[in-house]
Design an enzyme around this catalytic site. Sequence first.
Site, short mmCIF file in Angstrom:
data_model
loop_
_atom_site.label_atom_id
_atom_site.label_comp_id
_atom_site.label_asym_id
_atom_site.label_seq_id
_atom_site.Cartn_x
_atom_site.Cartn_y
_atom_site.Cartn_z
N PRO A 336 -49.48 -60.64 38.79
CA PRO A 336 -50.49 -61.51 38.17
C PRO A 336 -50.40 -61.49 36.65
O PRO A 336 -49.80 -60.60 36.06
CB PRO A 336 -51.81 -60.90 38.63
CG PRO A 336 -51.48 -60.17 39.86
CD PRO A 336 -50.09 -59.66 39.68
N ARG A 337 -51.04 -62.47 36.05
CA ARG A 337 -50.90 -62.69 34.62
C ARG A 337 -51.37 -61.51 33.78
O ARG A 337 -50.71 -61.13 32.81
CB ARG A 337 -51.67 -63.93 34.22
CG ARG A 337 -51.02 -65.17 34.78
CD ARG A 337 -51.86 -66.40 34.55
NE ARG A 337 -51.12 -67.57 35.04
CZ ARG A 337 -51.64 -68.79 35.05
NH1 ARG A 337 -52.87 -69.01 34.63
NH2 ARG A 337 -50.93 -69.80 35.49
N ASP A 338 -52.53 -60.95 34.15
CA ASP A 338 -53.05 -59.88 33.32
C ASP A 338 -52.10 -58.69 33.31
O ASP A 338 -51.87 -58.06 32.28
CB ASP A 338 -54.47 -59.47 33.79
CG ASP A 338 -54.51 -59.07 35.26
OD1 ASP A 338 -53.68 -59.59 36.04
OD2 ASP A 338 -55.36 -58.25 35.64
#
Lengths: 669, 252, 273
Positions: A336-338
């Site tokens: 995921p992006r985070d």
Amino acid sequence: MKLDSKIPEGYISDKWTNHKNHLKLVAPNNRPKIDIIVVGTGLAGASAAASFGEMGYNVKAFCFQDSPRRAHSIAAQGGINAAKNYQNDGDSIYRLFYDTIKGGDYRAREANVHRLAEVSGNIIDQCVAQGVPFARDYGGMLDNRSFGGTQVQRTFYAAGQTGQQLLLGAYSALSRQIGQGNVQQFNRHEMLDIVKVDGKARGIIARNLITGEIERHSAHAVIIASGGYGNVYFLSTNAMGSNVSAGWKIHKKGAAFANPCYVQIHPTCIPVHGTNQSKLTLMSESLRNSGRIWVPKKKEDAEAIRAGKLKPTQIAEEDRDYYLERRYPAFGNLVPRDVASRAAKERCDAGYGIEANDTNEGVYLDFASEIISKGKQAALVAGDHNPSAEKIQELGKKWIEEKYGNLFQMYEKITAENPYEVPMKIYPAVHYTMGGVWVDYNLQSTIPGCFVAGEANFSDHGANRLGASALMQGLADGYFVLPYTVSDYLADEIRTGKISTQTAEFDEAEKSVRDQIDAFLNNNGSKSVDHFHKQLGHIMWNKVGMGRNAQGLAEAVKEIDALRAEFHRDVYVPGKADELNTELEKALRVADFMELGQLMAMDALQRNESCGGHFREEYQDSEGETLRDDVNFKFVGAWEYQGPDINKEILNKEDLNYEFIKIAARNYK
Amino acid sequence: MATKYININLKVWRQKDAKSKGQMETYKLNQVSTDSSFLEMLDQLNEQLINERKEPVAFDHDCREGICGMCSLYINGRAHGPDTLITTCQLHMRTFKDGETIYIEPWRSKAFPVIKDLVVDRSAFDRIQQAGGFVSVNTSGNTIDANATPINKHDADRSFEAAACIGCGACVASCKNGSAMLFVGAKVSQYALLPQGKIEAHDRVLAMVRQMDEEGFGNCTNTGACEIECPKGISLENIARMNREYLKASFS
Amino acid sequence: MALTGLFLCLFLVGHLIGNLQILYADPHQFNTYALFMTSNPAIKALSYLTYLSILFHAFDGALLTYRNVKARPVGYVKNNASANSKISSRNMGILGTVILIFIVTHMMSFWAVMHFDNKMPLEKISVKSQMAPAKDYYLTQSPGEYIPVDQVAADKKEAEASRKAFYIKDRTEFIFTGADVKKADGYKDLFKVTVAFFKDPKYGLVYTILYVISMLVLGFHLYHGFASAFQSLGLNHPKYNAAIKAFGIGFSIVVPFLFAVLPVYIHFFLKTI
């Protein structure tokens, strides 16, 4: 303030159906007597306005751009998720629901997210029926790709312009309603306040951005779909005009603002180049399907690259650190992006950054191996079983061009480097805000009659949004949720009749708007609006950005408070009120960003845990992963406005209950 | 690429409002980073003007990544400036030389009246879209499954290429006739190439062309300027397809 | 524009084929062809269609130009049009106007003379024999009939006064002076008119140069117009575009070039018989 989420009873997959079946309706003959205002014409706003128009309501739609088609949804690149399971890889509504809850680090509402997953398939059907040209395979069927945080291919796309195609679809539906007179469109209008009568939302005050005229518009319900507040950081992937004002104005009139500290920092953006930079450009997450992220293994190599003495292509394979593949073998480059963003920051903070800017912040996104593998595949398909290296390169680059051509071209235009030959340089940048106006299951804010949709609300993505879910949420809210829930509210309004704009409430709201405008124009300070906005962005990025800690946040609260005072004292806004005045527009927006920025720092400070995009340095495990505190912070933090001193805002908590998903530590290893 | 700084002269169209007469004004701007985008250069000019207590230049912009279609500007005699396949916001100052004089004008078309300085009113495009640029399908959860109608990849790709239009108006601005045929052709083509759009194809093309003519756009004489200046590379093929659709619709 | 334009392209081809017969330097063949072109009813119908096409093409073009100029009331201070379009495509109106002027003068020089001029010469041949000195005869459309030039008067009055056997009526008819009966029809000598025009001692060179320039203008007009017509009719297909374009370019070079060859040939190379 009492927060009633109004989550229906019943099994998770029955909740929405049962709820819909029991909502009140407005008969077709009554709908033309009812006015609805929609602020914002992005995916959520345009789809809602079009749907209300089709139903026969009297709709007024507002956008600050010169056309509804320009809303920033248009810039979404990669795709839209839907649980269609066309690729037969085990996808289902439950799987999408689960991935989204997990992706949001268990800080989203189960019922909302499940509803989102349920209607996801309808969105694709609806868009295809509208003539949205999604990518297709040679059999004529819709193609899919994979996005971060998932192990299935459920993302529908149209090259790197999916948001554009979806928005133009919604815009075409809206245009049809405008053409039929069901929707009245107000371009170049900015909402500057909401008007409440007897506690209910009854209209807005808007400024005509061309003439400067302050207009009153009344309605039986007001829909806010004005997008996110990433521009509080000054530099972000948001459009220059994107702002929080609509959401913030309703907050000041009684709508709770939830989880403002949940900000998504997108891992793949073009790094900052200089002080005059006005915005950051995203390179779609879909590129992580084909690109591998790395930095040099040796610090001296990174230094040599920054000094221009070494080229990335000269670094041997064994001297490269594919740090995402190393740390997260199961998801690799598609974490995921985070997670991806923090990993990039970690490497750059450790001195391995490769960009020659002030902060050395940049990592490589490399397509070389994908070019070879796809080139070989294409050669085989073409019947060439023994292709030359040049042929493989040629075919591989062609494949890349077909998939990502516009992104590669965009990158080259901005950086003057050819990404087919040298790896892209990327670095995280502010992209999306998961926080927003608090809404219940019906998407109604704590102001009755005021509904909030799309990025402007807080509801579906928890502490981190998965790629290709924003488009899904915007259209789900506008096409498939609001038409039902707003009608339920309006069922009690059929006897209300036309709402007058000549009342004390409208007088007062208009006066406060005029006073604020006059204050700015007569301020006669010494510095431009941008000067203050950049300072605010600087504080936000350094202290309320990717890595946060209690001390920095406490400082940020104070610094922003002081900056806000200085802003109002010393800002210079040229021009007059009754003309096109872009500086005035900016001043009004930045005034709201100042207040919001302070609240974001306060929210981040109170949340003594790390979750999703909110990373508190004090709360991490031995491997640097987020450490949630489900005992104390499994709640939505909804702030209640208490007057001009933001420090006085009250935090209300809505507990999150996980009945159907077992809450666990997020693991992408 | 190493950052350089250049000094430039700007000749900018200034016009108080729609009713006033405008004129070109000259400005000097120093220390412009070659890594800046063209609009960032204008930001810098405005910052300078504000510091001099002069009124900043009004120009349209929003996404600054070449997709919203809001930015315009006729730069040195060309729509979106000297580079091709980009919008003004993607044009970078490295394209210009130190000491160069840069002309900046608004789009010029009867259908795009100037609102202020470099800002023009492009709502004519919206009205063309409202006349027929859609498929008449209401919102419902019950349309047929998205994969029920396979669509030939070639047609789907052509349709997408036409749909990539960002509605910026560069085609109108660069056409010597101020014609909007590329814009309308692209929209007509997007739908004409898809089975969903074929049902209303006749009414659509007639309605959109009628509205286009009413708005005061000129006629196409196939100079091809629009295709060259279109930031999204929309092909002239779309104009031909619209002509074909229009002829078909007129004679049937 | 497109339909009339393409039709006029066809006309150009027909006209060129006719004109090229001049290169044979056979006046009779050329004059026979000219007679056919002016008397055949089908050709006549076609010619009216051509006139209409020219008028419509010109009128439509003028209207288009007017509307297009109106579509941009305020022009650019700086415009770099050559960066995105060819000069011919931007100046079709001017090119077309020049061509229209050319057509009018061209028709005055030949078509009007052929149709209305009372001084239109009739074709003669010179017959030489060993016994007699060379003598001129009018050729007639009746096979085998030759009428001695010295026996033909310009009109009845002159014929009666000079006692010549024939006089000319309605520009081509040879009439017996006594009986007022038509003997035969002569051939209008368009070849002679053409040659005389370009060999005019005073203006021949000027005419020739102007004709060549006009053909150059026509070439530019066609260079854009040919492919443009296909585009306007919706005939644009990636598979065939290159072919249409190539053909259009070839057409725009070859046709005007061959037209231009003729006056040059007549002025500089043709020997008068």
